[in-house]
Motif scaffolding. Structure first.
Motif, mmCIF file in Angstrom:
data_model
loop_
_atom_site.group_PDB
_atom_site.id
_atom_site.type_symbol
_atom_site.label_atom_id
_atom_site.label_comp_id
_atom_site.label_asym_id
_atom_site.label_seq_id
_atom_site.Cartn_x
_atom_site.Cartn_y
_atom_site.Cartn_z
ATOM 1 N N LEU A 69 -0.994 17.095 97.321
ATOM 2 C CA LEU A 69 -2.589 17.978 97.237
ATOM 3 C C LEU A 69 -1.592 19.305 96.451
ATOM 4 O O LEU A 69 -0.479 20.012 97.055
ATOM 5 N N ASP A 70 -2.383 20.030 95.240
ATOM 6 C CA ASP A 70 -1.958 20.646 95.239
ATOM 7 C C ASP A 70 -3.172 21.533 94.486
ATOM 8 O O ASP A 70 -4.221 21.186 93.688
ATOM 9 N N PHE A 71 -3.200 23.689 94.223
ATOM 10 C CA PHE A 71 -4.447 23.857 94.065
ATOM 11 C C PHE A 71 -4.137 24.988 92.458
ATOM 12 O O PHE A 71 -3.327 25.661 93.037
ATOM 13 N N LEU A 72 -5.237 25.026 92.149
ATOM 14 C CA LEU A 72 -5.069 26.528 90.959
ATOM 15 C C LEU A 72 -6.372 26.692 91.343
ATOM 16 O O LEU A 72 -7.452 26.599 91.351
ATOM 17 N N GLU A 73 -6.546 28.386 91.574
ATOM 18 C CA GLU A 73 -7.854 29.104 90.936
ATOM 19 C C GLU A 73 -7.802 29.800 89.084
ATOM 20 O O GLU A 73 -7.499 30.408 88.980
ATOM 21 N N VAL A 74 -8.672 29.819 88.817
ATOM 22 C CA VAL A 74 -8.673 30.285 87.405
ATOM 23 C C VAL A 74 -10.351 31.150 88.022
ATOM 24 O O VAL A 74 -11.311 30.466 88.414
ATOM 25 N N SER A 75 -10.162 32.195 86.864
ATOM 26 C CA SER A 75 -11.749 32.903 86.326
ATOM 27 C C SER A 75 -11.651 33.046 85.293
ATOM 28 O O SER A 75 -10.661 32.857 84.658
ATOM 29 N N SER A 76 -12.760 31.918 85.030
ATOM 30 C CA SER A 76 -13.611 32.499 83.337
ATOM 31 C C SER A 76 -14.453 33.627 83.312
ATOM 32 O O SER A 76 -15.433 33.085 83.932
ATOM 33 N N TYR A 77 -14.289 34.367 82.579
ATOM 34 C CA TYR A 77 -15.896 35.516 82.263
ATOM 35 C C TYR A 77 -16.375 35.169 81.963
ATOM 36 O O TYR A 77 -16.671 34.325 80.973
ATOM 37 N N GLY A 78 -17.920 35.900 82.728
ATOM 38 C CA GLY A 78 -18.926 35.207 81.687
ATOM 39 C C GLY A 78 -20.416 34.666 82.585
ATOM 40 O O GLY A 78 -19.753 35.666 83.598
ATOM 41 N N SER A 79 -21.209 34.916 82.763
ATOM 42 C CA SER A 79 -22.437 35.024 83.698
ATOM 43 C C SER A 79 -22.458 33.691 84.179
ATOM 44 O O SER A 79 -21.623 32.443 84.438
ATOM 45 N N SER A 80 -23.134 33.196 85.018
ATOM 46 C CA SER A 80 -23.265 32.399 86.255
ATOM 47 C C SER A 80 -23.604 31.151 85.492
ATOM 48 O O SER A 80 -23.121 29.677 85.816
ATOM 49 N N THR A 81 -24.546 30.999 84.348
ATOM 50 C CA THR A 81 -23.948 29.420 84.255
ATOM 51 C C THR A 81 -23.484 29.185 81.924
ATOM 52 O O THR A 81 -23.658 28.027 81.678
ATOM 53 N N GLU A 82 -22.763 30.139 81.878
ATOM 54 C CA GLU A 82 -21.867 30.015 80.606
ATOM 55 C C GLU A 82 -20.358 30.652 81.193
ATOM 56 O O GLU A 82 -20.477 31.582 81.550
ATOM 57 N N THR A 83 -19.351 29.574 80.245
ATOM 58 C CA THR A 83 -18.514 30.080 79.993
ATOM 59 C C THR A 83 -18.164 30.904 78.128
ATOM 60 O O THR A 83 -18.161 30.668 77.677
ATOM 61 N N SER A 84 -17.043 32.107 79.036
ATOM 62 C CA SER A 84 -16.703 32.833 77.876
ATOM 63 C C SER A 84 -15.227 32.594 76.656
ATOM 64 O O SER A 84 -15.903 33.237 75.383
ATOM 65 N N GLY A 85 -15.215 32.069 77.589
ATOM 66 C CA GLY A 85 -13.597 30.624 76.950
ATOM 67 C C GLY A 85 -12.326 32.316 76.678
ATOM 68 O O GLY A 85 -10.983 31.302 76.968
ATOM 69 N N VAL A 86 -12.302 33.474 77.714
ATOM 70 C CA VAL A 86 -11.639 33.782 78.480
ATOM 71 C C VAL A 86 -11.141 33.004 79.711
ATOM 72 O O VAL A 86 -12.056 33.037 80.298
ATOM 73 N N VAL A 87 -9.416 32.098 80.021
ATOM 74 C CA VAL A 87 -9.590 32.649 81.284
ATOM 75 C C VAL A 87 -8.356 33.072 81.943
ATOM 76 O O VAL A 87 -7.473 33.741 81.532
ATOM 77 N N ARG A 88 -8.190 33.214 83.028
ATOM 78 C CA ARG A 88 -7.005 33.602 83.670
ATOM 79 C C ARG A 88 -6.616 33.078 84.705
ATOM 80 O O ARG A 88 -7.436 32.534 85.823
ATOM 81 N N ILE A 89 -5.708 32.991 85.140
ATOM 82 C CA ILE A 89 -5.160 32.251 86.713
ATOM 83 C C ILE A 89 -5.105 33.193 87.758
ATOM 84 O O ILE A 89 -4.726 34.115 87.594
ATOM 85 N N LEU A 90 -5.458 32.637 88.595
ATOM 86 C CA LEU A 90 -6.174 33.548 89.949
ATOM 87 C C LEU A 90 -5.509 33.342 91.022
ATOM 88 O O LEU A 90 -4.323 34.061 91.978
ATOM 89 N N LYS A 91 -5.017 32.049 91.108
ATOM 90 C CA LYS A 91 -3.330 30.947 92.462
ATOM 91 C C LYS A 91 -3.012 30.569 91.491
ATOM 92 O O LYS A 91 -3.823 29.251 91.159
ATOM 93 N N ASP A 92 -1.895 30.024 91.627
ATOM 94 C CA ASP A 92 -1.465 28.982 90.716
ATOM 95 C C ASP A 92 -0.810 28.216 91.679
ATOM 96 O O ASP A 92 -0.951 28.449 92.746
ATOM 97 N N LEU A 93 -0.501 26.969 91.086
ATOM 98 C CA LEU A 93 0.498 26.291 92.095
ATOM 99 C C LEU A 93 1.233 26.345 93.380
ATOM 100 O O LEU A 93 1.926 27.705 92.560
#
Ligand code: IMP
Ligand code: MG
Length: 190
Positions: A69-93
């Motif tokens: 198992l491995d995990f990534l954490e990403v954040s996408s800016y936007g509201s709680s029900t819509e993604t903005s399309g701008v994605v950023r890696i918060l935690k890498d493998l």
């Protein structure tokens, strides 16, 4: 100060879209297919925190082969029900995946922005193979073309919660996939 007891999460549900038994049957079916397809190979299951956790936990127990198992954490800016399309890696493998067979396990494919970013990021690490398993797919919302190798359910264009999926970080612990009452979405808990 008086303690105000909130109503249980299930009270906020207007409609159950996929019930527990149907989820369990689908997970068994996907697990059997993956087990056959990855027979004789070790596979790294990569999940995107946090929504895929219940699906991952159930799916891996339906796969009697060697998995890591491995995990990534990403954040996408936007509201709680819509993604903005701008994605950023918060935690890498935690470990390199070069030369490994990688299966991305995700909760939901919506616009496709998040997964398209994640797949490109992982492909750049030179895995031996890279496939995608998504429990839910909302094709009506797609903005970015993306290939899904294993799919659980195609669902209508509704914002869903439960089985890992949140609204404002709540409802991830519901054991089914459902739609909330309109008044709950209206009062965004932040
Ligand atoms: P995408 O980048 O638009 O494909 O969005 C993917 C992410 O948005 C998912 O991993 C979820 O975290 C979130 N998301 C999209 N649709 C829903 C939904 O119906 N309920 C809860 N979260 C959602
Ligand atoms: Mg979310």
């Amino acid at each position: 100060m008086a303690i105000v007891l909130g109503r249980p999460p299930a009270d906020d549900v207007a409609e159950v879209l996929v019930d527990e038994a149907t989820l369990a049957a689908k997970v068994r079916e996907l697990g059997a297919k993956l087990t056959a397809d990855y027979q004789g190979r070790d596979v790294v299951l990569v999940s995107v925190l946090k929504g895929a956790l219940p699906f991952l936990a159930d799916l891996m127990r339906a796969m009697p082969i060697h998995v890591a198992l491995d995990f990534l954490e990403v954040s996408s800016y936007g509201s709680s029900t819509e993604t903005s399309g701008v994605v950023r890696i918060l935690k890498d493998l935690a470990k390199p995946i070069e030369g490994r067979h990688v299966l991305v396990v995700e909760d939901i494919l919506d616009t496709g922005h998040t997964l398209s970013y994640v797949m490109t990021h992982l492909r750049g690490m030179n895995p031996a193979s890279l496939r995608l398993c998504a429990l839910l797919d909302k094709p009506a919302r797609r903005q970015v073309q993306i290939e899904v190798d294993y799919r659980g359910f195609v669902i209508p264009d509704k914002f869903v919660v439960g089985y890992g999926l949140d609204f404002a970080e709540r409802y991830r612990n519901l054991p089914f996939i459902g739609v909330l009452k309109p008044e709950v979405y209206a009062q965004d808990a932040g």
